[in-house]
Design a protein around this motif. Structure first.
Motif, short mmCIF file in Angstrom:
data_model
loop_
_atom_site.label_atom_id
_atom_site.label_comp_id
_atom_site.label_asym_id
_atom_site.label_seq_id
_atom_site.Cartn_x
_atom_site.Cartn_y
_atom_site.Cartn_z
N ALA A 41 33.53 40.28 59.43
CA ALA A 41 34.29 39.06 59.12
C ALA A 41 35.35 38.15 60.04
CB ALA A 41 35.23 39.43 57.45
N ASP A 42 35.56 38.84 61.02
CA ASP A 42 36.72 38.39 62.07
C ASP A 42 35.77 37.38 62.67
OD1 ASP A 42 38.33 37.82 64.23
OD2 ASP A 42 39.41 39.78 63.92
N PRO A 43 36.01 36.10 62.92
CA PRO A 43 35.28 35.14 63.80
C PRO A 43 35.37 35.44 65.34
CG PRO A 43 37.47 34.20 63.02
CD PRO A 43 37.36 35.28 62.20
N ARG A 44 36.45 36.40 65.61
CA ARG A 44 36.29 36.80 67.01
C ARG A 44 35.46 37.63 67.44
NH1 ARG A 44 42.23 38.71 67.52
NH2 ARG A 44 41.38 39.62 65.69
N LEU A 45 34.67 38.30 66.46
CA LEU A 45 33.81 39.49 66.63
C LEU A 45 33.05 39.30 68.02
CD1 LEU A 45 32.90 42.03 65.46
CD2 LEU A 45 31.29 40.80 64.38
N ARG A 79 20.41 45.39 64.24
CA ARG A 79 20.33 46.07 63.16
C ARG A 79 21.88 46.43 62.76
NH1 ARG A 79 17.16 51.34 64.32
NH2 ARG A 79 17.19 51.83 61.96
N LEU A 80 22.55 45.39 62.27
CA LEU A 80 23.86 45.42 62.16
C LEU A 80 24.24 46.54 60.92
CD1 LEU A 80 24.45 41.40 62.37
CD2 LEU A 80 25.49 43.37 63.82
N ASP A 81 23.25 46.86 60.02
CA ASP A 81 23.71 47.81 59.11
C ASP A 81 23.82 49.04 59.70
OD1 ASP A 81 21.03 47.72 59.81
OD2 ASP A 81 20.34 48.66 57.95
N HIS A 82 23.41 49.35 60.92
CA HIS A 82 23.64 50.68 61.72
C HIS A 82 24.97 50.52 62.54
CE1 HIS A 82 20.46 53.06 59.81
NE2 HIS A 82 19.74 51.87 59.79
N ALA A 83 25.53 49.19 62.61
CA ALA A 83 26.52 49.04 63.61
C ALA A 83 27.92 50.16 63.67
CB ALA A 83 27.09 47.71 63.50
N VAL A 84 28.34 50.17 64.98
CA VAL A 84 29.62 50.97 64.91
C VAL A 84 30.68 50.18 65.42
CG1 VAL A 84 28.37 53.38 65.27
CG2 VAL A 84 28.81 51.75 67.31
N LEU A 85 31.80 50.57 65.02
CA LEU A 85 33.09 49.73 65.57
C LEU A 85 33.73 50.72 66.77
CD1 LEU A 85 35.11 47.61 64.97
CD2 LEU A 85 36.46 49.23 63.52
N LEU A 86 33.90 49.90 68.01
CA LEU A 86 34.48 50.21 68.95
C LEU A 86 35.85 50.45 68.86
CD1 LEU A 86 32.02 49.24 71.74
CD2 LEU A 86 31.84 51.12 70.08
N GLY A 87 36.52 49.23 68.52
CA GLY A 87 37.91 48.94 68.35
C GLY A 87 38.20 47.42 68.67
N MET A 88 39.34 47.15 69.03
CA MET A 88 40.02 45.90 69.50
C MET A 88 40.00 45.66 70.86
SD MET A 88 40.35 44.21 66.45
CE MET A 88 41.77 42.91 66.93
N ASP A 89 39.51 44.82 71.45
CA ASP A 89 39.91 44.27 72.87
C ASP A 89 40.54 43.04 72.88
OD1 ASP A 89 37.95 42.36 72.76
OD2 ASP A 89 36.61 43.14 74.34
N PRO A 93 37.50 42.30 67.82
CA PRO A 93 36.98 43.55 67.44
C PRO A 93 35.36 43.28 68.14
CG PRO A 93 36.83 41.93 65.70
CD PRO A 93 37.75 41.12 66.53
N LEU A 94 35.31 44.53 68.54
CA LEU A 94 33.85 44.82 69.21
C LEU A 94 33.28 45.86 68.63
CD1 LEU A 94 32.64 44.10 72.02
CD2 LEU A 94 33.76 46.08 72.88
N LEU A 95 31.83 45.53 68.55
CA LEU A 95 31.05 46.32 67.67
C LEU A 95 29.80 46.72 68.87
CD1 LEU A 95 30.04 44.71 64.41
CD2 LEU A 95 32.04 46.32 64.81
N GLN A 134 30.97 53.91 75.39
CA GLN A 134 31.60 54.39 74.16
C GLN A 134 30.42 53.89 73.24
OE1 GLN A 134 34.95 52.42 73.01
NE2 GLN A 134 35.11 53.35 71.09
N GLY A 135 29.65 52.74 73.21
CA GLY A 135 28.98 52.29 72.15
C GLY A 135 27.59 53.14 72.13
N ALA A 136 27.06 53.38 73.48
CA ALA A 136 25.97 54.06 73.56
C ALA A 136 25.86 55.41 72.94
CB ALA A 136 25.77 54.11 75.10
#
Ligand SMILES: [Zn+2]
Length: 313
Positions: A41-45, A79-89, A93-95, A134-136
């Protein structure tokens, strides 16, 4: 190579290897059941899209760019239903999310490039490459842990992909990292390197292998070196580590003191294994070896072990 916390160099050797530049604030203490939805929901995503060991890159700027907006990710069928959250840079936020398109189906201006090439060719900034690693790794673990290892039930991702829970038996599963020892076996004057059949032509590198259950790093260095070369190792010194997202390893770089120099290589794993003196290694690094022999590129931790040994003359 002698360890000294207070007298050693300020720059950690690990900082200079590929996939090690990740500066994402993982916010591990703040991961909640809403963390992923909050990030979406964060516009900076920003979203990284990975599929089949490849990263989707925007190629129409001055340099390749890996961060896509949420709208761009949706348009590409991520496939955003399988997304993972890496954190904040620094930007928000970064997915990371699995892609759905084959490389040849990507629209103009986008390209899917494999992670090994991204690393060896330096196509991304170090910080970005670290986040991609990290994401991979996190996506790979989630993809491989869809069913409970205890009861076979279908698991559900929690807290942004850092946990999977089995509703059937209640078991919690956490992301794994597989430790691998990678070691340069040395005497005062020579180092031991080998060649696997899948190496690029002319490349010799350090030996390596997985740490086994119930084993120290030092014992893994001794066992793997003896199995692959017949060389017994005495002292072992840690040098640096490298996240290695293939799929989720940590390379633990060490030096090992050779106690014998006669070799009995394991030719089921190696096609060559021999000693190299300092002058020969220097020629390999300089690209002037008469037989065209070389060492791995700087992005590989093996290269850093070899250079550190040579510099420690
Ligand atoms: Zn279960």
């Amino acid at each position: 190579m002698t360890f000294s916390l207070f007298e050693g160099p300020g720059d950690e050797p690990s900082r200079f290897v590929g996939f090690a530049g990740n500066r994402v604030d993982r916010q591990a203490e703040n991961r909640s059941e809403t963390a992923l939805a909050d990030a979406m929901a964060d516009p900076r995503l920003a979203v990284l899209i990975l599929r089949g060991g490849r990263l989707c890159l925007k190629m129409n700027g001055a340099a390749p760019a890996c961060r896509l907006t949420l709208d761009e990710a949706k348009e590409l069928g991520a496939r955003l239903d399988h997304a993972v959250l890496l954190g904040m840079d620094a930007n928000g936020p970064l997915l990371a999310a699995p892609g759905s398109l084959e490389p040849e189906d990507l629209p103009d201006g986008l390209k899917a490039i494999d992670l090994r090439s991204l690393n060896s060719q330096g196509l991304l900034e170090s910080e970005d490459l670290g986040a991609v690693g990290q994401g991979a790794s996190l996506l790979a673990w989630n993809g491989n842990c869809r069913f409970c290892g205890k009861c076979g039930g279908r698991t559900e991702a929690k807290i942004g992909g850092y946990k999977r829970v089995c509703p059937e038996c209640g078991t919690q599963h956490f992301p794994r990292t597989d430790p691998v020892v990678i070691m340069l076996t040395v005497t005062r004057e020579r180092c031991l390197m080998g060649r696997s059949p899948h190496f690029a032509p002319g490349v010799f590198s350090t030996l390596a292998g997985f740490v086994e259950p119930g084993e120290t790093i030092e014992d893994a260095v001794r066992r793997e070196t003896f199995e692959e070369s017949g060389v017994r190792i005495g002292r072992v010194a840690y040098h640096a580590s490298q996240p290695w997202p293939f799929p989720h390893s940590l390379m633990i770089g060490c030096f090992g003191e050779a106690l014998n120099e006669d070799l009995t290589p394991d030719f089921t794993e190696l096609e060559a294994c021999r000693w190299f003196d300092r002058a020969e290694v220097a020629a390999m690094l300089a690209g002037t070896h008469p037989d065209g022999l070389i060492v791995p590129p700087r992005a590989a931790i093996a290269s850093h072990l070899i250079r550190a040994w040579l510099d420690d003359d």
